[in-house]
Design a protein around this motif. Structure first.
Motif, PDB file in Angstrom:
ATOM      1  N   GLU A  93     -32.383 119.447  32.816  1.00  0.00           N
ATOM      2  CA  GLU A  93     -32.803 118.956  34.123  1.00  0.00           C
ATOM      3  C   GLU A  93     -31.556 118.614  34.929  1.00  0.00           C
ATOM      4  O   GLU A  93     -30.530 118.217  34.372  1.00  0.00           O
ATOM      5  CB  GLU A  93     -33.669 117.700  33.985  1.00  0.00           C
ATOM      6  N   LEU A  94     -31.650 118.769  36.248  1.00  0.00           N
ATOM      7  CA  LEU A  94     -30.555 118.318  37.095  1.00  0.00           C
ATOM      8  C   LEU A  94     -30.528 116.796  37.115  1.00  0.00           C
ATOM      9  O   LEU A  94     -31.580 116.160  37.086  1.00  0.00           O
ATOM     10  CB  LEU A  94     -30.722 118.852  38.524  1.00  0.00           C
ATOM     11  N   PRO A  95     -29.342 116.209  37.159  1.00  0.00           N
ATOM     12  CA  PRO A  95     -29.271 114.751  37.205  1.00  0.00           C
ATOM     13  C   PRO A  95     -29.895 114.217  38.487  1.00  0.00           C
ATOM     14  O   PRO A  95     -29.870 114.867  39.527  1.00  0.00           O
ATOM     15  CB  PRO A  95     -27.763 114.472  37.157  1.00  0.00           C
ATOM     16  N   ASP A  96     -30.463 113.036  38.397  1.00  0.00           N
ATOM     17  CA  ASP A  96     -31.076 112.383  39.556  1.00  0.00           C
ATOM     18  C   ASP A  96     -30.621 110.929  39.556  1.00  0.00           C
ATOM     19  O   ASP A  96     -31.333 110.032  39.120  1.00  0.00           O
ATOM     20  CB  ASP A  96     -32.596 112.488  39.483  1.00  0.00           C
ATOM     21  N   THR A  97     -29.390 110.717  40.044  1.00  0.00           N
ATOM     22  CA  THR A  97     -28.786 109.383  40.023  1.00  0.00           C
ATOM     23  C   THR A  97     -29.084 108.596  41.286  1.00  0.00           C
ATOM     24  O   THR A  97     -28.720 107.430  41.384  1.00  0.00           O
ATOM     25  CB  THR A  97     -27.266 109.487  39.865  1.00  0.00           C
ATOM     26  N   GLY A  98     -29.698 109.263  42.278  1.00  0.00           N
ATOM     27  CA  GLY A  98     -29.898 108.634  43.571  1.00  0.00           C
ATOM     28  C   GLY A  98     -28.868 109.061  44.595  1.00  0.00           C
ATOM     29  O   GLY A  98     -29.001 108.762  45.782  1.00  0.00           O
ATOM     30  N   ASP A  99     -27.845 109.783  44.140  1.00  0.00           N
ATOM     31  CA  ASP A  99     -26.799 110.307  45.034  1.00  0.00           C
ATOM     32  C   ASP A  99     -26.888 111.825  44.983  1.00  0.00           C
ATOM     33  O   ASP A  99     -26.337 112.469  44.078  1.00  0.00           O
ATOM     34  CB  ASP A  99     -25.431 109.824  44.575  1.00  0.00           C
ATOM     35  N   LEU A 100     -27.599 112.421  45.939  1.00  0.00           N
ATOM     36  CA  LEU A 100     -27.858 113.862  45.907  1.00  0.00           C
ATOM     37  C   LEU A 100     -26.571 114.668  45.939  1.00  0.00           C
ATOM     38  O   LEU A 100     -26.403 115.615  45.159  1.00  0.00           O
ATOM     39  CB  LEU A 100     -28.749 114.260  47.092  1.00  0.00           C
ATOM     40  N   ALA A 101     -25.652 114.316  46.823  1.00  0.00           N
ATOM     41  CA  ALA A 101     -24.407 115.080  46.941  1.00  0.00           C
ATOM     42  C   ALA A 101     -23.639 115.070  45.621  1.00  0.00           C
ATOM     43  O   ALA A 101     -23.161 116.107  45.153  1.00  0.00           O
ATOM     44  CB  ALA A 101     -23.543 114.522  48.067  1.00  0.00           C
ATOM     45  N   ALA A 102     -23.526 113.897  45.006  1.00  0.00           N
ATOM     46  CA  ALA A 102     -22.788 113.793  43.744  1.00  0.00           C
ATOM     47  C   ALA A 102     -23.469 114.597  42.639  1.00  0.00           C
ATOM     48  O   ALA A 102     -22.791 115.267  41.839  1.00  0.00           O
ATOM     49  CB  ALA A 102     -22.665 112.330  43.336  1.00  0.00           C
ATOM     50  N   ASP A 103     -24.797 114.549  42.615  1.00  0.00           N
ATOM     51  CA  ASP A 103     -25.526 115.286  41.577  1.00  0.00           C
ATOM     52  C   ASP A 103     -25.341 116.791  41.740  1.00  0.00           C
ATOM     53  O   ASP A 103     -25.112 117.511  40.765  1.00  0.00           O
ATOM     54  CB  ASP A 103     -27.011 114.934  41.637  1.00  0.00           C
ATOM     55  N   LEU A 104     -25.442 117.279  42.973  1.00  0.00           N
ATOM     56  CA  LEU A 104     -25.276 118.716  43.211  1.00  0.00           C
ATOM     57  C   LEU A 104     -23.854 119.167  42.905  1.00  0.00           C
ATOM     58  O   LEU A 104     -23.643 120.238  42.318  1.00  0.00           O
ATOM     59  CB  LEU A 104     -25.632 119.048  44.666  1.00  0.00           C
ATOM     60  N   LYS A 105     -22.882 118.366  43.280  1.00  0.00           N
ATOM     61  CA  LYS A 105     -21.490 118.719  42.997  1.00  0.00           C
ATOM     62  C   LYS A 105     -21.233 118.792  41.499  1.00  0.00           C
ATOM     63  O   LYS A 105     -20.525 119.683  41.012  1.00  0.00           O
ATOM     64  CB  LYS A 105     -20.546 117.721  43.666  1.00  0.00           C
ATOM     65  N   LEU A 106     -21.812 117.857  40.756  1.00  0.00           N
ATOM     66  CA  LEU A 106     -21.641 117.847  39.307  1.00  0.00           C
ATOM     67  C   LEU A 106     -22.204 119.112  38.675  1.00  0.00           C
ATOM     68  O   LEU A 106     -21.555 119.751  37.832  1.00  0.00           O
ATOM     69  CB  LEU A 106     -22.335 116.614  38.717  1.00  0.00           C
ATOM     70  N   VAL A 107     -23.410 119.494  39.089  1.00  0.00           N
ATOM     71  CA  VAL A 107     -24.052 120.668  38.516  1.00  0.00           C
ATOM     72  C   VAL A 107     -23.305 121.947  38.905  1.00  0.00           C
ATOM     73  O   VAL A 107     -23.099 122.841  38.075  1.00  0.00           O
ATOM     74  CB  VAL A 107     -25.522 120.760  38.963  1.00  0.00           C
ATOM     75  N   VAL A 154     -34.967 123.023  43.192  1.00  0.00           N
ATOM     76  CA  VAL A 154     -36.125 122.695  44.031  1.00  0.00           C
ATOM     77  C   VAL A 154     -36.652 121.311  43.667  1.00  0.00           C
ATOM     78  O   VAL A 154     -36.928 120.474  44.542  1.00  0.00           O
ATOM     79  CB  VAL A 154     -37.234 123.759  43.866  1.00  0.00           C
ATOM     80  N   LYS A 155     -36.797 121.064  42.383  1.00  0.00           N
ATOM     81  CA  LYS A 155     -37.303 119.769  41.920  1.00  0.00           C
ATOM     82  C   LYS A 155     -36.400 118.623  42.372  1.00  0.00           C
ATOM     83  O   LYS A 155     -36.870 117.582  42.825  1.00  0.00           O
ATOM     84  CB  LYS A 155     -37.422 119.785  40.396  1.00  0.00           C
ATOM     85  N   ARG A 156     -35.075 118.841  42.259  1.00  0.00           N
ATOM     86  CA  ARG A 156     -34.138 117.777  42.650  1.00  0.00           C
ATOM     87  C   ARG A 156     -34.174 117.539  44.152  1.00  0.00           C
ATOM     88  O   ARG A 156     -34.114 116.391  44.625  1.00  0.00           O
ATOM     89  CB  ARG A 156     -32.710 118.153  42.211  1.00  0.00           C
ATOM     90  N   LEU A 157     -34.270 118.598  44.941  1.00  0.00           N
ATOM     91  CA  LEU A 157     -34.316 118.447  46.391  1.00  0.00           C
ATOM     92  C   LEU A 157     -35.619 117.785  46.840  1.00  0.00           C
ATOM     93  O   LEU A 157     -35.626 116.989  47.790  1.00  0.00           O
ATOM     94  CB  LEU A 157     -34.143 119.805  47.070  1.00  0.00           C
ATOM     95  N   ARG A 158     -36.709 118.100  46.164  1.00  0.00           N
ATOM     96  CA  ARG A 158     -37.975 117.444  46.497  1.00  0.00           C
ATOM     97  C   ARG A 158     -37.911 115.947  46.190  1.00  0.00           C
ATOM     98  O   ARG A 158     -38.475 115.120  46.910  1.00  0.00           O
ATOM     99  CB  ARG A 158     -39.118 118.100  45.727  1.00  0.00           C
ATOM    100  N   SER A 159     -37.217 115.612  45.109  1.00  0.00           N
ATOM    101  CA  SER A 159     -37.035 114.197  44.787  1.00  0.00           C
ATOM    102  C   SER A 159     -36.249 113.508  45.895  1.00  0.00           C
ATOM    103  O   SER A 159     -36.581 112.390  46.305  1.00  0.00           O
ATOM    104  CB  SER A 159     -36.294 114.051  43.453  1.00  0.00           C
ATOM    105  N   ALA A 160     -35.221 114.197  46.408  1.00  0.00           N
ATOM    106  CA  ALA A 160     -34.428 113.635  47.501  1.00  0.00           C
ATOM    107  C   ALA A 160     -35.267 113.489  48.764  1.00  0.00           C
ATOM    108  O   ALA A 160     -35.124 112.511  49.510  1.00  0.00           O
ATOM    109  CB  ALA A 160     -33.211 114.527  47.771  1.00  0.00           C
ATOM    110  N   GLN A 161     -36.155 114.452  49.016  1.00  0.00           N
ATOM    111  CA  GLN A 161     -37.059 114.344  50.164  1.00  0.00           C
ATOM    112  C   GLN A 161     -37.933 113.103  50.039  1.00  0.00           C
ATOM    113  O   GLN A 161     -38.137 112.366  51.005  1.00  0.00           O
ATOM    114  CB  GLN A 161     -37.947 115.584  50.254  1.00  0.00           C
ATOM    115  N   GLY A 162     -38.448 112.875  48.841  1.00  0.00           N
ATOM    116  CA  GLY A 162     -39.315 111.729  48.631  1.00  0.00           C
ATOM    117  C   GLY A 162     -38.620 110.403  48.845  1.00  0.00           C
ATOM    118  O   GLY A 162     -39.263 109.397  49.165  1.00  0.00           O
ATOM    119  N   LYS A 163     -37.296 110.404  48.710  1.00  0.00           N
ATOM    120  CA  LYS A 163     -36.518 109.180  48.895  1.00  0.00           C
ATOM    121  C   LYS A 163     -35.916 109.077  50.299  1.00  0.00           C
ATOM    122  O   LYS A 163     -35.160 108.153  50.583  1.00  0.00           O
ATOM    123  CB  LYS A 163     -35.399 109.120  47.859  1.00  0.00           C
ATOM    124  N   GLY A 164     -36.241 110.054  51.142  1.00  0.00           N
ATOM    125  CA  GLY A 164     -35.738 110.015  52.510  1.00  0.00           C
ATOM    126  C   GLY A 164     -34.317 110.515  52.674  1.00  0.00           C
ATOM    127  O   GLY A 164     -33.726 110.344  53.737  1.00  0.00           O
TER     128      GLY A 164
END
Length: 214
Positions: A93-107, A154-164
């Motif tokens: 799973e992609l990490p979901d730390t609450g920091d979308l940019a950091a998570d995407l950069k890590l992956v 997609v799942k990670r971006l949807r999570s980010a959408q849900g958090k605004g």
């Protein structure tokens, strides 16, 4: 009595495990296919060569796969599974730390490492190239390998959408192409180096756009 005793012992001896034998052959075929592609390249890799390297007959390979491309695809998919297990990841799973940019950069940094690793790069490049001219293989390559990975984004971006963190109206499947597609194109066509700095920049451009920040 001796003959009877020997017969009794033979009768008690368990039958060979065909499942184990098949798994051993399958593993040998995968290892042989990946090794040959790395050593001689995809065009010179043959079913005959894979069979000889694996110590099995050609008929064994053709019983399970219709072509060398199909063998290589399954070998490559299995390589990913084995790598995940070695890393202790049964389901990635992609990490979901609450920091979308950091998570995407890590992956994406991990993706750079993988794309620059000859063990992954050589078969991946061969399959991508063959998939262009071999439509059934290309469809299977996308369905079995690429799309499952993209759905993690997609799942990670949807999570980010849900958090605004992202606009609610964007399509995550389209949005992910802003940073995944440029990396894939640069790697496939060798139009420039791929690096952590490059993928970090892709994420920044994708998330913040090109207009001046206010």
């Amino acid at each position: 009595m001796a003959l009877k005793s020997t017969s009794d012992r033979s009768a008690r001896k368990p039958a060979p495990d065909s499942t184990r034998r098949s798994e051993k052959s399958r593993r040998a075929i995968f290892d042989a296919a990946l090794a040959l592609v790395g050593e001689v390249g995809y065009p010179k890799t043959t079913i005959e060569g894979i069979a000889a390297r694996a110590g099995v007959g050609k008929q064994t390979i053709y019983r399970w796969w219709p072509s060398k491309a199909a063998v290589l695809l399954d070998a490559f998919l299995d390589l990913g599974v084995q790598s995940a297990r070695e890393a202790g990841q049964e389901a990635y799973e992609l990490p979901d730390t609450g920091d979308l940019a950091a998570d995407l950069k890590l992956v994406l940094r991990a993706t750079v490492d993988e794309l620059l690793d000859p063990m992954f790069e050589i078969p991946a490049r061969a399959l991508a190239a063959e998939g262009v001219v071999n439509e059934p293989l290309g469809v299977e390559f996308v369905a079995k390998l690429l799309e499952p990975q993209l759905q993690l984004y997609v799942k990670r971006l949807r999570s980010a959408q849900g958090k605004g963190e992202l606009r609610p109206g964007i399509d995550p499947r389209v949005a992910l192409e802003l940073f995944v597609s440029p990396l894939a194109q640069r790697w496939l066509q060798r139009t420039g180096p791929i690096s952590y700095a490059y993928t970090d920049t892709l994420v920044d451009y994708a998330l913040h756009g090109l207009a001046p920040r206010r």
